[in-house]
Enzyme design. Sequence first.
Site, PDB file in Angstrom:
ATOM      1  N   LYS A  75       0.842  -1.186   0.000  1.00  0.00           N
ATOM      2  CA  LYS A  75       0.000   0.000   0.000  1.00  0.00           C
ATOM      3  C   LYS A  75       0.886   1.248   0.000  1.00  0.00           C
ATOM      4  O   LYS A  75       2.027   1.142   0.417  1.00  0.00           O
ATOM      5  CB  LYS A  75      -0.955   0.004   1.205  1.00  0.00           C
ATOM      6  N   ASP A 103      -1.983  -4.884   3.169  1.00  0.00           N
ATOM      7  CA  ASP A 103      -2.176  -3.793   4.119  1.00  0.00           C
ATOM      8  C   ASP A 103      -1.899  -4.434   5.468  1.00  0.00           C
ATOM      9  O   ASP A 103      -2.696  -5.265   5.942  1.00  0.00           O
ATOM     10  CB  ASP A 103      -3.626  -3.291   4.049  1.00  0.00           C
ATOM     11  N   HIS A 104      -0.797  -4.080   6.095  1.00  0.00           N
ATOM     12  CA  HIS A 104      -0.382  -4.878   7.262  1.00  0.00           C
ATOM     13  C   HIS A 104      -1.364  -4.782   8.429  1.00  0.00           C
ATOM     14  O   HIS A 104      -1.366  -5.629   9.302  1.00  0.00           O
ATOM     15  CB  HIS A 104       1.053  -4.529   7.689  1.00  0.00           C
ATOM     16  N   LYS A 142      -3.022  -7.752  11.714  1.00  0.00           N
ATOM     17  CA  LYS A 142      -2.996  -7.598  13.176  1.00  0.00           C
ATOM     18  C   LYS A 142      -4.092  -8.448  13.793  1.00  0.00           C
ATOM     19  O   LYS A 142      -5.233  -8.421  13.325  1.00  0.00           O
ATOM     20  CB  LYS A 142      -3.193  -6.121  13.558  1.00  0.00           C
ATOM     21  N   GLU A 172      -0.125   7.882  16.483  1.00  0.00           N
ATOM     22  CA  GLU A 172       1.279   7.453  16.494  1.00  0.00           C
ATOM     23  C   GLU A 172       2.116   8.481  17.228  1.00  0.00           C
ATOM     24  O   GLU A 172       1.887   9.686  17.091  1.00  0.00           O
ATOM     25  CB  GLU A 172       1.804   7.367  15.068  1.00  0.00           C
ATOM     26  N   ASP A 212      -1.278   7.814   3.419  1.00  0.00           N
ATOM     27  CA  ASP A 212      -0.462   6.898   4.213  1.00  0.00           C
ATOM     28  C   ASP A 212      -1.309   6.017   5.131  1.00  0.00           C
ATOM     29  O   ASP A 212      -1.027   4.828   5.283  1.00  0.00           O
ATOM     30  CB  ASP A 212       0.534   7.716   5.056  1.00  0.00           C
ATOM     31  N   HIS A 243      -5.372   1.781   6.037  1.00  0.00           N
ATOM     32  CA  HIS A 243      -5.562   1.164   7.358  1.00  0.00           C
ATOM     33  C   HIS A 243      -6.915   1.557   7.966  1.00  0.00           C
ATOM     34  O   HIS A 243      -7.653   0.720   8.485  1.00  0.00           O
ATOM     35  CB  HIS A 243      -4.463   1.603   8.335  1.00  0.00           C
ATOM     36  N   LYS A 288       0.591  11.765  13.270  1.00  0.00           N
ATOM     37  CA  LYS A 288       1.967  11.466  13.691  1.00  0.00           C
ATOM     38  C   LYS A 288       2.315  12.406  14.833  1.00  0.00           C
ATOM     39  O   LYS A 288       1.755  13.492  14.949  1.00  0.00           O
ATOM     40  CB  LYS A 288       2.922  11.715  12.531  1.00  0.00           C
TER      41      LYS A 288
HETATM   42  C1  BG6 Z   1       2.477   2.312   7.691  1.00  0.00           C
HETATM   43  C2  BG6 Z   1       2.660   3.776   7.454  1.00  0.00           C
HETATM   44  O1  BG6 Z   1       1.625   1.758   6.740  1.00  0.00           O
HETATM   45  O2  BG6 Z   1       1.909   2.123   8.986  1.00  0.00           O
HETATM   46  C3  BG6 Z   1       3.528   4.397   8.531  1.00  0.00           C
HETATM   47  O3  BG6 Z   1       3.263   3.962   6.189  1.00  0.00           O
HETATM   48  C4  BG6 Z   1       2.973   4.088   9.897  1.00  0.00           C
HETATM   49  O4  BG6 Z   1       3.619   5.805   8.351  1.00  0.00           O
HETATM   50  C5  BG6 Z   1       2.701   2.602  10.048  1.00  0.00           C
HETATM   51  O5  BG6 Z   1       3.909   4.528  10.865  1.00  0.00           O
HETATM   52  C6  BG6 Z   1       1.978   2.322  11.334  1.00  0.00           C
HETATM   53  O6  BG6 Z   1       1.919   0.943  11.539  1.00  0.00           O
HETATM   54  P1  BG6 Z   1       1.768   0.345  12.988  1.00  0.00           P
HETATM   55  O7  BG6 Z   1       1.660  -1.114  12.756  1.00  0.00           O
HETATM   56  O8  BG6 Z   1       2.976   0.741  13.764  1.00  0.00           O
HETATM   57  O9  BG6 Z   1       0.520   0.956  13.563  1.00  0.00           O
END
Ligand code: BG6
Length: 512
Positions: free
Chosen positions: A169, A198-199, A203, A237, A256, A261, A361
């Site tokens: 992504k 999309d990680h 989760k 974050e 982003d 997400h 952020k």
């Molecule tokens: C990523 C973004 O996809 O997800 C980053 O590009 C972000 O900017 C990150 O920091 C957050 O992932 P997680 O798993 O730490 O919430």
Amino acid sequence: MGTDFYNIQFCEILTEKAKIQPFTMVIFGGTGDLSRRKLLPTLYHLCKDQHLPEEFSIIGFASSPRSDDEYREFVKRAIEENSEEAIDWGCWENFSRHIFYLSGGFEDEDSYRRLSLRLEEITKTTDKGTREIIYYMAVPQQSMPGIIDRLSICKLCKGVFSTRLIVEKPFGSDRASAIELNRLIGRAFDENQIYRIDHYLGKETVQNIMFFRFANSIFEPLWNRRYIDHVQITVAEAIGIENRARFYEKAGVIRDIVQNHMMQILSLVAMEPPIGFEADYIRDEKAKVYRTVRQMDNEYIDRFTVRGQYGGGVIHRQKVPAYHEEKDVARDSNTPTYFAGKFHIDNWRWAGVPFYLRTGKRLKKRITEISIHFKQPPLKLFSAVCEISEPNVLVLGVQPHEKITLNFGVKHPGIGNQLYPVSMDFNYERDFQGNVHFPLPYERLLIDCMKGDQTLFARQDGVEAMWAVVDPIIRRWEETPAPEFPNYSAGSWGPEKADDLLRSEGRQWRIW
Ligand code: BG6
């Protein structure tokens, strides 16, 4: 002893081992940041935990000249630097034998001919007689067309090999470019070969949203406009943009985080029950949610969305710079690092229920959480000990604590009739007594791709529909620069205007 009525009968959880067939994974951008920080350590852990088959190979594909052994050294360092536990040398010995390197240009056909020979040489055959290749695009988007084109010209997409393609992504930078990118990929790969990663979907607690909703009968009847006042989704974050200014300056917070997400979480909270647990049934329902999110016009965007960019401040007792002071960021950058907004889902279930989303952020803490705020009882019979305006809130905590909490009001002990807020909670770590392994998001997603399960990957129609939701906001914000930037201090909860957005509607953001 008689049956204890109050004892829940737990079923035995079977040892989970993925049945993965022999494969070769080619990582384009095998020496890049994503490979170093996430992919290579994850592959090592999968090997160590014996999820990978006896026969597998990993080929790092990048431009710098390196031998296989030099690449193995690179991989070893990546694992050492990016794993929480020390490397197990026995496992490393085994893992390292599967690693190879190919130095080549992304647009150089000859490199792909060499790749083809290497694949012929090292890829083992599966039970079904196929040879499975996974291409991982750990490269900037602009490199993708060249790679896809060469893979196609060199007949490396279909035919001799059975292939899958993993794409990171954000997929495209707006709806039009996502369609264009898909058209390009679609010339070489079919939809069932494409894994848009999309990680967040990897989760545990994000996956648990569906289990919680559809494996229990007590919440679903309440999960609608009759009982729910509003929903909040927060992805906060504490980190800044790290060393990713080049990407972030162009992307900003919406591309982003919000487009992918947050939209994924929104759809899991709002979707209708799928008719089965197969990938397409679930993705059908998710896509329907994106399509029913009300389109925003400029007037709505100006009133009901808030953008922010962080100034300097203090986080975890450390001084941190403003966004525009970060390396490679323009001093007058208009890039937003914070988003808050109110969304409506125009369908039968959700009509009139606002979904408030916020992310940023350099906020005070790292927290990802979904909170479902139920309506007040129709009549206020009791006085409250403290200022609780909402007795019933269901919180699904994604990180850093993976938990589910239900807040409700009880009688405060004493001679009066006072209401007091308490909570029931489920905590993954405590309730599974620390003896379960939480797969990291990439572990789960890579295994799923190796197994050929697309459930936790985005489908093209969903991606386009997610862009359609956020495109108007991105456009509006790009057209109208924000002279007020920076408008929140690092270490705060974001711009004041975000608080006003809820306050003006008699609500407030959850705080921790
Ligand atoms: C990523 C973004 O996809 O997800 C980053 O590009 C972000 O900017 C990150 O920091 C957050 O992932 P997680 O798993 O730490 O919430």
